[in-house]
Design a protein around this motif. Structure first.
Motif, short mmCIF file in Angstrom:
data_model
loop_
_atom_site.label_atom_id
_atom_site.label_comp_id
_atom_site.label_asym_id
_atom_site.label_seq_id
_atom_site.Cartn_x
_atom_site.Cartn_y
_atom_site.Cartn_z
N LEU A 150 3.99 -0.70 3.80
CA LEU A 150 3.58 0.68 3.61
C LEU A 150 4.74 1.44 2.96
CD1 LEU A 150 1.94 1.27 7.09
CD2 LEU A 150 0.81 0.67 4.95
N LYS A 151 4.51 1.88 1.73
CA LYS A 151 5.55 2.55 0.96
C LYS A 151 5.99 3.87 1.59
CE LYS A 151 4.35 0.85 -3.64
NZ LYS A 151 3.93 1.29 -5.00
N ASN A 152 5.03 4.65 2.10
CA ASN A 152 5.39 5.96 2.63
C ASN A 152 6.29 5.88 3.87
OD1 ASN A 152 3.26 5.06 4.30
ND2 ASN A 152 2.65 7.14 4.77
N LYS A 153 6.19 4.78 4.62
CA LYS A 153 7.02 4.60 5.81
C LYS A 153 8.12 3.56 5.60
CE LYS A 153 3.75 6.10 9.23
NZ LYS A 153 3.16 5.84 10.53
N PHE A 161 0.84 -1.20 0.00
CA PHE A 161 0.00 0.00 0.00
C PHE A 161 0.88 1.24 0.00
CE2 PHE A 161 -2.32 -3.36 2.18
CZ PHE A 161 -3.50 -3.38 1.45
N ASN A 162 0.36 2.32 -0.55
CA ASN A 162 1.10 3.59 -0.55
C ASN A 162 1.15 4.21 0.84
OD1 ASN A 162 1.85 3.73 -3.30
ND2 ASN A 162 -0.24 4.30 -3.82
N ASN A 163 0.05 4.07 1.61
CA ASN A 163 -0.01 4.67 2.94
C ASN A 163 -1.04 3.94 3.81
OD1 ASN A 163 -2.61 5.72 2.17
ND2 ASN A 163 -1.51 7.34 1.08
N GLU A 164 -1.17 4.38 5.06
CA GLU A 164 -2.08 3.75 6.01
C GLU A 164 -3.54 3.87 5.58
OE1 GLU A 164 0.15 6.07 6.78
OE2 GLU A 164 1.48 5.27 8.32
N ARG A 165 -3.89 5.00 4.98
CA ARG A 165 -5.27 5.22 4.54
C ARG A 165 -5.71 4.15 3.54
NH1 ARG A 165 -6.38 8.12 0.29
NH2 ARG A 165 -4.42 9.24 0.44
N GLU A 166 -4.86 3.85 2.57
CA GLU A 166 -5.17 2.80 1.58
C GLU A 166 -5.28 1.44 2.24
OE1 GLU A 166 -2.44 2.64 -1.67
OE2 GLU A 166 -2.96 4.64 -2.39
N LYS A 174 -6.09 0.74 5.43
CA LYS A 174 -7.32 0.69 6.23
C LYS A 174 -8.55 0.55 5.36
CE LYS A 174 -5.53 3.04 10.28
NZ LYS A 174 -5.60 4.23 11.13
#
Length: 98
Positions: free
Chosen positions: A81-84, A22-27, A29
């Protein structure tokens, strides 16, 4: 340094592993949905992806409080998570069950 040991990383060549990126947590979730997560020990439904809060009692009469992290993790899913740039091991979301 211990983070990079094989035991802390998912096997990418294993057909049985469930790795989602996923790109981030929002995606992440959004993909989980609202149905909860399947505990790898009691098979109940937890509202937390890391700590079982299903309320199901085991054969000793104790309420399951299994953790998805730790030494004996059991069955679950990996998310990246890609952003982290981190990999997390969680209970498998009910929405992902086949």
């Amino acid at each position: 340094m211990n983070y990079y040991q094989d035991s802390n990383q998912p096997k990418l060549d294993n057909d049985k592993s469930d790795i989602r990126i996923f790109n981030n947590e929002r995606e992440a979730k959004a993909s989980f949905g609202s149905s909860g997560f399947r505990c790898s020990t009691c098979k109940g439904i937890s509202t937390d992806p890391y700590d079982c809060n299903s309320g199901i009692k085991n054969s000793n009469g104790k309420v399951c409080n299994w953790k998805s992290y730790g030494l004996l993790t059991g069955v679950g899913s990996y998310i990246f998570l890609k952003n982290k740039m981190i990999i997390n091991f969680i209970f498998t979301p009910i929405a992902w069950e086949k």
